[in-house]
Design a protein around this motif. Sequence first.
Motif, mmCIF file in Angstrom:
data_model
loop_
_atom_site.group_PDB
_atom_site.id
_atom_site.type_symbol
_atom_site.label_atom_id
_atom_site.label_comp_id
_atom_site.label_asym_id
_atom_site.label_seq_id
_atom_site.Cartn_x
_atom_site.Cartn_y
_atom_site.Cartn_z
ATOM 1 N N THR A 1 67.199 73.043 70.263
ATOM 2 C CA THR A 1 66.859 71.443 69.543
ATOM 3 C C THR A 1 68.507 70.554 69.083
ATOM 4 N N GLY B 1 69.499 65.720 76.200
ATOM 5 C CA GLY B 1 68.294 65.620 75.731
ATOM 6 C C GLY B 1 68.432 66.462 74.805
ATOM 7 N N LYS C 1 65.170 79.188 64.683
ATOM 8 C CA LYS C 1 65.394 78.599 66.282
ATOM 9 C C LYS C 1 66.921 78.152 65.578
ATOM 10 N N ASN D 1 68.929 76.941 77.172
ATOM 11 C CA ASN D 1 67.801 78.084 77.504
ATOM 12 C C ASN D 1 66.733 76.806 76.557
ATOM 13 N N GLU D 2 65.240 77.373 76.675
ATOM 14 C CA GLU D 2 63.885 75.881 76.085
ATOM 15 C C GLU D 2 64.026 76.562 75.068
ATOM 16 N N GLY D 3 63.863 75.518 74.165
ATOM 17 C CA GLY D 3 63.553 75.286 72.894
ATOM 18 C C GLY D 3 64.137 75.444 71.820
ATOM 19 N N ASP E 1 67.307 65.032 70.728
ATOM 20 C CA ASP E 1 66.324 65.002 69.732
ATOM 21 C C ASP E 1 66.670 63.684 69.272
ATOM 22 N N TYR F 1 71.909 72.105 86.822
ATOM 23 C CA TYR F 1 71.495 71.524 86.588
ATOM 24 C C TYR F 1 71.664 69.408 86.663
#
Length: 156
Positions: A108, A144, A54, A104-106, A146, A9
């Motif tokens: 937040t 990344g 989530k 992982n994606e998703g 929010d 990353y």
Amino acid sequence: MAIERVKEYFRQYGMENRIIELKESSATVELAAQALGCEPARIAKSLSFMVDGKAILVISAGDVKVDNAKYKAEFGAKAKMLTAEEVETMVGHAVGGVCPFGINEGVTVYLDESLKRFHTVFPACGSGNSAIELTIPEMEQYSGYDKWVDVCKLRE
């Protein structure tokens, strides 16, 4: 291994060499502060919760804990921490090395206001013996996130 994901990353930003791999454990705030020679408050800990089915991460200063009333006001639900197994499966890092990088994606990411007291903080890098020193603007850039939230209070 999760630390390899985090190195990959940061490689895209030419920052993988800033990751600190320690000989000793940094899996808790206290151990990380001792290993890095900094105050525990500057350890950016990653708290993992379930919201609406989530996974979310709240990155906070090492000397705070979740304030249930503030958390409920922000997320509209009671704070429900993920189990160690859920963290690894849903977030992508094992407890002790959880961080907002290479996840992982998703998932937040939220940054807690408690971090803003410091010029630099030390989040983990995917393993129980790793960290990276980042400024608050760098945390914003690379996490990344929010948004900023205020869901913690100082430990008594």
